[in-house]
Design a protein around this motif. Sequence first.
Motif, PDB file in Angstrom:
ATOM      1  N   ASN A   1       0.814  -1.219   0.000  1.00 12.65           N
ATOM      2  CA  ASN A   1       0.000   0.000   0.000  1.00 12.65           C
ATOM      3  C   ASN A   1       0.844   1.264   0.000  1.00 12.65           C
ATOM      4  OD1 ASN A   1      -2.412  -1.596   0.234  1.00 12.65           O
ATOM      5  ND2 ASN A   1      -1.980  -1.802   2.405  1.00 12.65           N
ATOM      6  N   ALA A   2       1.738   1.356  -0.979  1.00 11.66           N
ATOM      7  CA  ALA A   2       2.636   2.513  -1.051  1.00 11.66           C
ATOM      8  C   ALA A   2       1.846   3.812  -0.940  1.00 11.66           C
ATOM      9  CB  ALA A   2       3.406   2.484  -2.368  1.00 11.66           C
ATOM     10  N   GLY A   3       2.296   4.674  -0.067  1.00 13.30           N
ATOM     11  CA  GLY A   3       1.641   5.952   0.160  1.00 13.30           C
ATOM     12  C   GLY A   3       0.851   6.006   1.448  1.00 13.30           C
ATOM     13  N   LEU A   4       0.298   4.870   1.886  1.00 17.11           N
ATOM     14  CA  LEU A   4      -0.499   4.883   3.111  1.00 17.11           C
ATOM     15  C   LEU A   4       0.355   5.014   4.371  1.00 17.11           C
ATOM     16  CD1 LEU A   4      -3.428   2.380   2.487  1.00 17.11           C
ATOM     17  CD2 LEU A   4      -3.239   4.805   1.947  1.00 17.11           C
ATOM     18  N   PRO A   5       1.494   4.309   4.483  1.00 15.21           N
ATOM     19  CA  PRO A   5       2.282   4.456   5.709  1.00 15.21           C
ATOM     20  C   PRO A   5       2.672   5.905   5.996  1.00 15.21           C
ATOM     21  CG  PRO A   5       2.986   2.510   4.554  1.00 15.21           C
ATOM     22  CD  PRO A   5       2.041   3.223   3.620  1.00 15.21           C
ATOM     23  N   GLU A   6       3.115   6.653   4.957  1.00 14.27           N
ATOM     24  CA  GLU A   6       3.493   8.040   5.207  1.00 14.27           C
ATOM     25  C   GLU A   6       2.288   8.955   5.325  1.00 14.27           C
ATOM     26  OE1 GLU A   6       4.698   7.385   0.844  1.00 14.27           O
ATOM     27  OE2 GLU A   6       3.976   6.206   2.532  1.00 14.27           O
ATOM     28  N   ALA A   7       1.088   8.422   5.069  1.00 15.95           N
ATOM     29  CA  ALA A   7      -0.138   9.198   5.239  1.00 15.95           C
ATOM     30  C   ALA A   7      -0.762   8.988   6.612  1.00 15.95           C
ATOM     31  CB  ALA A   7      -1.142   8.834   4.148  1.00 15.95           C
ATOM     32  N   GLY A   8      -0.065   8.276   7.507  1.00 17.02           N
ATOM     33  CA  GLY A   8      -0.562   8.128   8.873  1.00 17.02           C
ATOM     34  C   GLY A   8      -0.918   6.720   9.274  1.00 17.02           C
ATOM     35  N   ASP A   9      -0.589   5.720   8.439  1.00 19.88           N
ATOM     36  CA  ASP A   9      -0.907   4.321   8.735  1.00 19.88           C
ATOM     37  C   ASP A   9      -0.171   3.801   9.963  1.00 19.88           C
ATOM     38  OD1 ASP A   9       0.358   1.318   7.331  1.00 19.88           O
ATOM     39  OD2 ASP A   9      -1.571   1.507   8.306  1.00 19.88           O
ATOM     40  N   ALA A  10       0.977   4.400  10.291  1.00 18.93           N
ATOM     41  CA  ALA A  10       1.764   3.954  11.448  1.00 18.93           C
ATOM     42  C   ALA A  10       1.300   4.665  12.715  1.00 18.93           C
ATOM     43  CB  ALA A  10       3.240   4.230  11.214  1.00 18.93           C
ATOM     44  N   VAL A  11       1.155   3.893  13.797  1.00 20.00           N
ATOM     45  CA  VAL A  11       0.802   4.459  15.107  1.00 20.00           C
ATOM     46  C   VAL A  11       1.833   3.970  16.114  1.00 20.00           C
ATOM     47  CG1 VAL A  11      -0.918   4.588  16.944  1.00 20.00           C
ATOM     48  CG2 VAL A  11      -1.654   4.535  14.534  1.00 20.00           C
ATOM     49  N   MET A  12       2.503   4.911  16.757  1.00 20.70           N
ATOM     50  CA  MET A  12       3.538   4.573  17.732  1.00 20.70           C
ATOM     51  C   MET A  12       2.919   4.206  19.076  1.00 20.70           C
ATOM     52  SD  MET A  12       6.368   7.470  16.664  1.00 20.70           S
ATOM     53  CE  MET A  12       5.150   8.623  15.994  1.00 20.70           C
ATOM     54  N   THR A  13       3.664   3.408  19.845  1.00 23.99           N
ATOM     55  CA  THR A  13       3.126   2.856  21.094  1.00 23.99           C
ATOM     56  C   THR A  13       3.338   3.794  22.277  1.00 23.99           C
ATOM     57  OG1 THR A  13       5.188   1.654  21.474  1.00 23.99           O
ATOM     58  CG2 THR A  13       3.411   0.468  20.356  1.00 23.99           C
ATOM     59  N   PHE A  14       2.983   5.048  22.108  1.00 25.21           N
ATOM     60  CA  PHE A  14       2.970   5.932  23.260  1.00 25.21           C
ATOM     61  C   PHE A  14       1.968   5.366  24.278  1.00 25.21           C
ATOM     62  CE2 PHE A  14       3.643   9.323  19.827  1.00 25.21           C
ATOM     63  CZ  PHE A  14       5.018   9.196  19.886  1.00 25.21           C
ATOM     64  N   PRO A  15       2.086   5.734  25.554  1.00 28.04           N
ATOM     65  CA  PRO A  15       1.073   5.282  26.511  1.00 28.04           C
ATOM     66  C   PRO A  15      -0.336   5.547  25.977  1.00 28.04           C
ATOM     67  CG  PRO A  15       2.880   6.328  27.669  1.00 28.04           C
ATOM     68  CD  PRO A  15       3.156   6.504  26.204  1.00 28.04           C
ATOM     69  N   THR A  16      -1.258   4.631  26.255  1.00 27.55           N
ATOM     70  CA  THR A  16      -2.578   4.660  25.631  1.00 27.55           C
ATOM     71  C   THR A  16      -3.295   5.989  25.820  1.00 27.55           C
ATOM     72  OG1 THR A  16      -2.776   2.262  25.913  1.00 27.55           O
ATOM     73  CG2 THR A  16      -4.808   3.477  25.512  1.00 27.55           C
ATOM     74  N   GLY A  17      -3.091   6.638  26.959  1.00 25.58           N
ATOM     75  CA  GLY A  17      -3.734   7.931  27.186  1.00 25.58           C
ATOM     76  C   GLY A  17      -3.326   8.965  26.154  1.00 25.58           C
ATOM     77  N   ILE A  18      -2.092   8.884  25.673  1.00 29.88           N
ATOM     78  CA  ILE A  18      -1.621   9.807  24.632  1.00 29.88           C
ATOM     79  C   ILE A  18      -2.199   9.416  23.285  1.00 29.88           C
ATOM     80  CG2 ILE A  18       0.430  10.626  23.400  1.00 29.88           C
ATOM     81  CD1 ILE A  18       1.995  10.380  25.989  1.00 29.88           C
ATOM     82  N   VAL A  19      -2.178   8.123  22.967  1.00 29.44           N
ATOM     83  CA  VAL A  19      -2.704   7.666  21.686  1.00 29.44           C
ATOM     84  C   VAL A  19      -4.199   7.962  21.584  1.00 29.44           C
ATOM     85  CG1 VAL A  19      -2.988   5.680  20.155  1.00 29.44           C
ATOM     86  CG2 VAL A  19      -0.944   5.874  21.563  1.00 29.44           C
ATOM     87  N   ALA A  20      -4.894   7.961  22.710  1.00 28.80           N
ATOM     88  CA  ALA A  20      -6.337   8.207  22.720  1.00 28.80           C
ATOM     89  C   ALA A  20      -6.690   9.681  22.548  1.00 28.80           C
ATOM     90  CB  ALA A  20      -6.950   7.680  24.025  1.00 28.80           C
ATOM     91  N   ASP A  21      -5.691  10.547  22.600  1.00 33.71           N
ATOM     92  CA  ASP A  21      -5.922  11.991  22.478  1.00 33.71           C
ATOM     93  C   ASP A  21      -5.176  12.495  21.245  1.00 33.71           C
ATOM     94  OD1 ASP A  21      -5.717  14.797  22.658  1.00 33.71           O
ATOM     95  OD2 ASP A  21      -5.893  14.752  24.837  1.00 33.71           O
ATOM     96  N   PRO A  22      -5.873  12.802  20.153  1.00 40.53           N
ATOM     97  CA  PRO A  22      -5.192  13.194  18.916  1.00 40.53           C
ATOM     98  C   PRO A  22      -4.233  14.362  19.082  1.00 40.53           C
ATOM     99  CG  PRO A  22      -7.494  12.727  18.462  1.00 40.53           C
ATOM    100  CD  PRO A  22      -7.334  12.692  19.954  1.00 40.53           C
ATOM    101  N   GLU A  23      -4.578  15.341  19.882  1.00 37.15           N
ATOM    102  CA  GLU A  23      -3.687  16.490  20.060  1.00 37.15           C
ATOM    103  C   GLU A  23      -2.414  16.085  20.790  1.00 37.15           C
ATOM    104  OE1 GLU A  23      -3.951  19.488  18.749  1.00 37.15           O
ATOM    105  OE2 GLU A  23      -5.747  18.779  17.714  1.00 37.15           O
ATOM    106  N   ARG A  24      -2.553  15.296  21.839  1.00 35.75           N
ATOM    107  CA  ARG A  24      -1.368  14.847  22.567  1.00 35.75           C
ATOM    108  C   ARG A  24      -0.508  13.923  21.695  1.00 35.75           C
ATOM    109  NH1 ARG A  24      -2.789  12.268  28.168  1.00 35.75           N
ATOM    110  NH2 ARG A  24      -0.519  12.448  28.401  1.00 35.75           N
ATOM    111  N   TYR A  25      -1.169  13.101  20.879  1.00 38.54           N
ATOM    112  CA  TYR A  25      -0.412  12.221  19.998  1.00 38.54           C
ATOM    113  C   TYR A  25       0.403  13.038  18.994  1.00 38.54           C
ATOM    114  CZ  TYR A  25       0.904   8.504  16.822  1.00 38.54           C
ATOM    115  OH  TYR A  25       1.642   7.645  16.062  1.00 38.54           O
ATOM    116  N   ARG A  26      -0.229  14.034  18.381  1.00 41.37           N
ATOM    117  CA  ARG A  26       0.485  14.860  17.412  1.00 41.37           C
ATOM    118  C   ARG A  26       1.682  15.539  18.047  1.00 41.37           C
ATOM    119  NH1 ARG A  26      -4.757  15.783  15.074  1.00 41.37           N
ATOM    120  NH2 ARG A  26      -5.185  17.496  16.510  1.00 41.37           N
ATOM    121  N   ALA A  27       1.498  16.036  19.260  1.00 40.77           N
ATOM    122  CA  ALA A  27       2.602  16.703  19.947  1.00 40.77           C
ATOM    123  C   ALA A  27       3.733  15.725  20.240  1.00 40.77           C
ATOM    124  CB  ALA A  27       2.091  17.342  21.248  1.00 40.77           C
TER     125      ALA A  27
END
Length: 291
Positions: free
Chosen positions: A84-110
């Motif tokens: 799926n070339a193009g999807l990974p750099e479009a946000g397909d990857a999610v890092m394993t920050f603590p779940t509270g951060i991943v659950a909050d889009p603003e905190r995740y972006r930061a």
Amino acid sequence: MTAFPGGTSVSRLAVYDDGGTPHLHTVSTEAYVVTGGTGTLLTLDTNGLRETPLAAGSTIWFTPGTIHRAVNLDDLRVLVIMSNAGLPEAGDAVMTFPTGIVADPERYRAAAHLSGDPDQAVRRRRDLALEGFEQLVAAAEAGDPKPLREFHEAAVALVRPLVAGWRDLWQSTVEAATRRTAAILDALETGDGRHLAASAVLGSPPSDPPRWGMCGRLGAHDVHHPAVLSAVSSGSVSSGSVSSGSVSSGSVSSGSVSSGPVSYGPVSSGSVGFGSVGSGSAGPVVTEGHQ
């Protein structure tokens, strides 16, 4: 069709000395073909934690949902192939920050954003992801599936707003390549091989300098906008088999190359990059395959 074979992408990864950032892909399968050095691939899924040794010649791939981290033991270098070339750099990857951060889009972006010295920023991001990863591993080893399930749910909620755009990209690349193969099979079944006269040689130089990725420094290749090294010219095949523009070595006009019932689609030269590392949005966060 000018994209890399199979709707995939390819990049060359030099894994960081102290290892990469654990993450998963929500849509894409990733493959490692080890070209040099030694290391370990740590993976976590519903079957638990696994350590897979990596050495020259190792070929490993893992499907969406597999949390993975490359560990460098001695100059580990990997050819990374992503579906799926193009999807990974479009946000397909999610890092394993603590779940509270991943659950909050603003905190995740930061947390995902790289600012200041890139070497230090990459380390800070990795360390935060390792904190969440270690929590997930501890829970899995204790027989508690809930934290991993909650992380998966948070990851899905994080990428859900991006899916419509992903679908458009997928339809114009991976699905288009599949449709073209179907058209070629239909043509061959009737004895029509005119598409063979519209062949081309394409290439894409690596990004320079290498990018700061999640797992290491990356020499990425723009597989969607390759340079045309050689291709059929408008006068080299019979009338009607090449239409809408002429093709010459190294450059292509804005038309499309076609041969009978099978179209190669728009052909363009040059490079448009691979998304921005540490983008302020949750989307283009660079991953191994395209980071």
